[in-house]
Design a protein around this motif. Structure first.
Motif, PDB file in Angstrom:
ATOM      1  N   ASP B 124       0.765  -1.260   0.113  1.00 31.68           N
ATOM      2  CA  ASP B 124       0.071   0.103  -0.006  1.00 31.68           C
ATOM      3  C   ASP B 124       0.783   1.299  -0.061  1.00 31.68           C
ATOM      4  OD1 ASP B 124      -1.968  -1.748   0.078  1.00 31.68           O
ATOM      5  OD2 ASP B 124      -2.746  -1.324   2.156  1.00 31.68           O
ATOM      6  N   ASP B 127       2.419   2.184  -3.400  1.00 35.65           N
ATOM      7  CA  ASP B 127       1.516   2.647  -4.352  1.00 35.65           C
ATOM      8  C   ASP B 127       1.143   4.025  -3.847  1.00 35.65           C
ATOM      9  OD1 ASP B 127      -0.680   2.719  -6.357  1.00 35.65           O
ATOM     10  OD2 ASP B 127      -2.135   2.501  -4.674  1.00 35.65           O
ATOM     11  N   GLU B 128       1.082   4.403  -2.532  1.00 36.49           N
ATOM     12  CA  GLU B 128       0.885   5.748  -2.287  1.00 36.49           C
ATOM     13  C   GLU B 128       2.100   6.787  -2.534  1.00 36.49           C
ATOM     14  OE1 GLU B 128       0.017   5.928   2.079  1.00 36.49           O
ATOM     15  OE2 GLU B 128      -1.570   4.331   1.828  1.00 36.49           O
ATOM     16  N   THR B 131       1.809   7.079  -6.403  1.00 33.93           N
ATOM     17  CA  THR B 131       0.636   8.015  -6.602  1.00 33.93           C
ATOM     18  C   THR B 131       1.089   9.701  -6.417  1.00 33.93           C
ATOM     19  OG1 THR B 131      -0.733   6.154  -6.137  1.00 33.93           O
ATOM     20  CG2 THR B 131      -1.816   8.449  -6.346  1.00 33.93           C
ATOM     21  N   TYR B 164       0.169   5.460 -15.297  1.00 37.87           N
ATOM     22  CA  TYR B 164       0.119   4.976 -13.792  1.00 37.87           C
ATOM     23  C   TYR B 164      -1.320   5.174 -13.107  1.00 37.87           C
ATOM     24  CZ  TYR B 164       1.263   3.244  -9.149  1.00 37.87           C
ATOM     25  OH  TYR B 164       1.260   2.704  -8.073  1.00 37.87           O
ATOM     26  N   ASN B 168      -6.576   1.992 -11.593  1.00 36.97           N
ATOM     27  CA  ASN B 168      -6.975   2.283 -10.199  1.00 36.97           C
ATOM     28  C   ASN B 168      -6.271   1.579  -9.392  1.00 36.97           C
ATOM     29  OD1 ASN B 168      -9.489   3.496 -11.282  1.00 36.97           O
ATOM     30  ND2 ASN B 168     -11.006   1.867 -10.947  1.00 36.97           N
ATOM     31  N   SER B 169      -6.425   2.044  -8.215  1.00 41.30           N
ATOM     32  CA  SER B 169      -5.268   1.489  -7.159  1.00 41.30           C
ATOM     33  C   SER B 169      -6.046   0.486  -6.703  1.00 41.30           C
ATOM     34  CB  SER B 169      -4.936   2.706  -6.146  1.00 41.30           C
ATOM     35  OG  SER B 169      -5.448   2.276  -4.976  1.00 41.30           O
ATOM     36  N   SER B 182      -5.192  -4.488 -10.559  1.00 38.64           N
ATOM     37  CA  SER B 182      -5.077  -2.932 -10.009  1.00 38.64           C
ATOM     38  C   SER B 182      -3.904  -2.610  -9.880  1.00 38.64           C
ATOM     39  CB  SER B 182      -6.076  -2.807  -8.834  1.00 38.64           C
ATOM     40  OG  SER B 182      -5.489  -3.676  -7.683  1.00 38.64           O
ATOM     41  N   ARG B 183      -3.402  -1.359  -9.531  1.00 41.57           N
ATOM     42  CA  ARG B 183      -2.073  -1.087  -9.243  1.00 41.57           C
ATOM     43  C   ARG B 183      -1.519  -1.717  -7.985  1.00 41.57           C
ATOM     44  NH1 ARG B 183      -3.625   4.877  -9.640  1.00 41.57           N
ATOM     45  NH2 ARG B 183      -3.109   4.802  -7.510  1.00 41.57           N
ATOM     46  N   ARG B 184      -2.293  -1.864  -6.956  1.00 47.21           N
ATOM     47  CA  ARG B 184      -1.977  -2.696  -5.675  1.00 47.21           C
ATOM     48  C   ARG B 184      -1.856  -4.157  -6.149  1.00 47.21           C
ATOM     49  NH1 ARG B 184      -3.971   0.828  -0.475  1.00 47.21           N
ATOM     50  NH2 ARG B 184      -3.266   2.529  -1.344  1.00 47.21           N
TER      51      ARG B 184
END
Lengths: 508, 258
Positions: B124, B127-128, B131, B164, B168-169, B182-184
């Motif tokens: 997580d 990704d954060e 992002t 990116y 969607n995450s 998904s991204r994660r």
């Protein structure tokens, strides 16, 4: 032509307007698509449900997180039930789910929408795709997906694209006050909703700046970015609280004046007061966040800026590799990224190539690439009701015959003869032949005393009406170190006799 | 000892480089070979020669991590990107995830240098962070008024950060399962791959999956991947001096904070 000089200069504002129209398209598209479904959903007004869904998500998402899917769906279900009251709640839920999933655009890789537009660059007309999302899935505090309405979706709702938030706000306030004064409560209700949405927009931009500052304080310019928003939003809140209090007083007076028979009017006014209360609550939250913003910023500044510099500098992966790589086009970034992957991962044992596998791989019809979107179908398993090929009695008979093989061994032809004693039509002989064939490949335990039987081909051909091949010799063998055999045999005469007879012929 | 025995031993040590899960403290033979490499310069030369013959470079031999090998570009031992991510639309994101995992595992240059440092990453958080960096680029692009959409029919020309953000995450499939594209989901795939290959250690399932780094991973990133990519980027005309996660735009916001 002035259009020729700028990079993608859009003199007539066509691109801006096309983008605004494009955002409405997925909403309108629902109305078209409902007819293509194999369900009778024609009675539902899908655009209204879609706007309700976007409304619900926009109003329910707050400063920190998004709206739950179920909460947004509940609002849509309510409107769907009003539209088609004679349909069941299950169908309403299905419709709501379909509308929300369509707005997220489930089923596409990026879960977004695309619309082409063009601009004149250097005297030539160029086409570009415009990518946008209406509802985006974001991680909630528990890691479960939540929904946030994207700026584009809020723009569709408010009905104006790229509006100046502050001026819209002033206009909306004036409109709201005027509507309440004239007693047009239904319109006032709508206007109050619009004002609330604008408050949320302020919250969104503040949240964005704070989040950026939390990551890297140098990416935010306090005086220009955050300070500006903070002052503007504080002014906004102050004005709003004054305005809403005034409207509230006005409303209470209207309610008091309303005659008893005007129950509908009273109800409308009560609803409006509820929204205004919600507005006040939102404003308080926004104000609290604004007051904390300065402290958060200073705290992050202390944490990030005033740390001791590293004594010996090497490569800084984030700043020197990741940040520049993000700015590259996907095609150009591919090479360096692949290089990083290969080298960070180290050498790999190459898989040993087996030619038949390569051939099979080349001949295979390419499979659809899995996107993870496919529904997993539970296989419907049934009990196997097939009749067994041979009856239990036949197995018993074959077993009995093999158990009766004497120490000196027996020919297959003899055993087949025994099996056929039951009479024609019974194919115990086939079962026996199969079992003997198995013994030819590997000795197996057969017979009552737990001895091992084995079949050997000594060159004699089988003379049989049904089967052809070698007339193999079936004989018992003793396997050295066979605990089972030893324990069961226990020094009994037949066991020893067989062992003696077997060991001479076949020493494994 | 004869030369042939030396070559056998050297090759055995190189072979251990293909077993990242095995470390010298676990296996007496590996420990002895590592010790011999560190003591005996002649043997070390034979090891280097054996590796070179296979198209590999001995990056480091370390008592805890063992032998760390770097693949050259021509060697058949280089891991294949296409095998790792067959889907070409996911590929840029997974490769970016590999870089981001390294960036978050070693946030400061000093962490990469410090042999005792153990980095920790969570899916997580990776990704954060990416992002946030992408959001910042998005804000700057909006300020400069650039549209940034790639020409129609050439989706590869879109900037990586836009690519990116477009994904969607997180996500759910129609039947309520977590979406692995998904991204994660893709970051998790990269982290699991590294963990399977002895580069990361699984710590817990918190924050989408938490991992810690191994010495081998640190050496591999520091000695080979990071420097090589820096050179690759320089080749593309992008050179960023060290000194900050995102290069500062405006001088001293601090004066205005009060």
């Amino acid at each position: 032509m002035e259009a020729a000089e700028g990079e993608g200069h859009d003199e007539l504002g066509l691109a801006t307007r096309i983008k605004a129209l494009a955002v409405a398209d997925p909403v309108l598209d629902l109305e078209r698509r409902k007819r293509t479904l194999d369900k009778d959903w024609r009675g539902y007004q899908m655009e209204e449900l879609a706007l309700t869904a976007i409304d619900a998500v926009t109003l329910k998402m707050d400063l920190e997180e998004g709206a739950r899917f179920s909460d947004a769906a509940a609002d849509v279900v309510r409107v769907a039930a009003v539209q088609m009251p004679d349909r069941g709640p299950d169908e309403h839920a299905d419709v709501a789910g379909w509308v929300l999933n369509s707005l997220i655009n489930i089923g596409t890789v990026d879960r977004g929408f695309q619309h082409p537009y063009g601009t004149v660059v250097g005297g030539r007309y160029n086409r570009f795709p415009f990518d946008f999302k209406l509802l985006r899935e974001v991680p909630g505090p528990d890691g479960e997906p939540r929904l946030r309405a994207e700026t584009e979706a809020i723009a569709v709702l408010v009905g104006a694209v790229e509006v100046d938030i502050a001026s819209e706000q002033v206009a909306a306030e004036a409109k709201l006050a005027a509507l309440v004064k004239r007693g047009r409560l239904a319109d006032a209700h709508r206007a109050a909703h619009a004002a609330l949405r604008r408050t949320i927009q302020y919250g969104e931009s503040l949240r964005h700046f704070l989040e950026t500052a939390r990551r890297d304080v140098r990416a935010v310019d306090w005086s220009r970015d955050l300070g500006g928003v903070q002052r503007e939003a504080l002014d906004h809140i102050e004005e709003r609280i004054h305005a809403e209090n005034a409207i509230r007083d006005n409303l209470v007076r209207i309610m008091d004046d309303a005659a008893a028979e005007e129950a509908g009017r009273r109800r409308q006014a009560t609803g409006l007061i509820a929204i205004l209360d919600e507005c006040l609550k939102r404003h308080m939250a926004l104000q609290a966040a604004l007051q904390k913003a300065g402290a958060v910023f200073r705290e992050e500044q202390a944490r990030q800026t005033f740390t001791a510099p590293a004594a010996r500098l090497q490569v800084e992966v984030f700043g020197q590799l990741l940040a520049p790589a993000l700015t590259l086009p996907v095609a150009a970034a591919g090479g360096p990224l692949a290089g990083f992957f290969t080298e960070a991962r180290g050498p790999e044992k190459p898989a040993v190539v087996y030619l038949p596998d390569v051939l099979a791989g080349l001949m295979r019809i390419p499979a659809e690439q899995a996107t993870g979107e496919e529904t997993v179908t539970e296989p419907d398993l049934e009990d196997d009701d097939d009749e067994p090929r041979f009856a239990a009695g036949q197995y018993a008979a074959a077993h009995r015959i093999l158990a009766g093989v004497p120490a000196g061994g027996a020919r297959l032809s003899g055993l087949l003869g025994e099996a056929r004693q039951a009479g024609p039509g019974d194919d115990t002989d086939l079962l026996l032949a199969l079992q003997v064939t198995r013994l030819f490949a590997t000795p197996a335990r057969a017979g009552a005393a737990g001895s091992m039987l084995r079949a050997d081909d000594d060159g004699q051909a089988l003379d049989d009406p049904r089967f052809a091949g070698a007339d193999v010799l079936v004989h018992p063998v003793q396997v050295p170190g066979d605990d089972n055999g030893g324990a069961e045999g226990g020094g009994e005469a037949p066991g020893l006799a067989w062992a003696g007879a077997g060991s001479g012929e076949t020493a494994p | 000892m004869s030369t042939l025995d030396d070559i056998t031993d050297a090759s055995r040590l190189v072979a251990f480089g293909f077993r990242p899960g095995t470390r010298p403290p676990q296996l007496a033979e590996y420990r002895d070979l590592t010790g011999r490499y560190l003591r005996d310069a002649g043997f070390a030369q034979v090891v280097h020669a054996a590796a070179r013959g296979l198209g590999l470079t001995v990056i480091a031999v370390e008592p805890r991590a063992g032998i760390v090998l770097g693949p050259s570009l021509e060697t058949p031992f280089a891991a294949s990107v296409a095998d790792h991510v067959p889907n070409t639309r996911d590929r840029p994101l997974v490769l970016l995830a590999h870089l981001a995992i390294a960036a978050l595992a070693f946030p400061r240059a000093a962490d990469l240098d410090d042999g005792t440092y153990v980095g920790r990453i969570a899916v997580d958080k990776v990704d954060e962070a990416v992002t946030a960096a992408a959001d910042e680029l998005s804000r700057r692009a909006a300020e400069s008024g650039e549209a940034g959409d790639p020409p129609a029919g050439q989706p590869d020309l879109v900037a990586l950060w836009r690519y990116y953000l477009r994904r969607n995450s997180v996500g759910q499939t129609g039947d309520g399962r977590a979406l692995f594209t998904s991204r994660r989901g893709l970051i998790k795939r990269a982290a699991e791959y590294l963990a399977d290959n002895g580069m990361l250690r699984r710590v817990s399932g918190d924050a989408g999956g938490t991992y810690s780094t191994t010495i081998r991973y640190q050496i591999q990133v520091r000695e080979l991947a990071a420097t090589q990519m820096l050179a690759d980027l320089a080749g593309l005309g992008i050179a960023v001096p060290g000194g900050g996660p995102v290069p500062p735009r405006q001088p001293g916001p601090g004066e205005n904070a009060a």
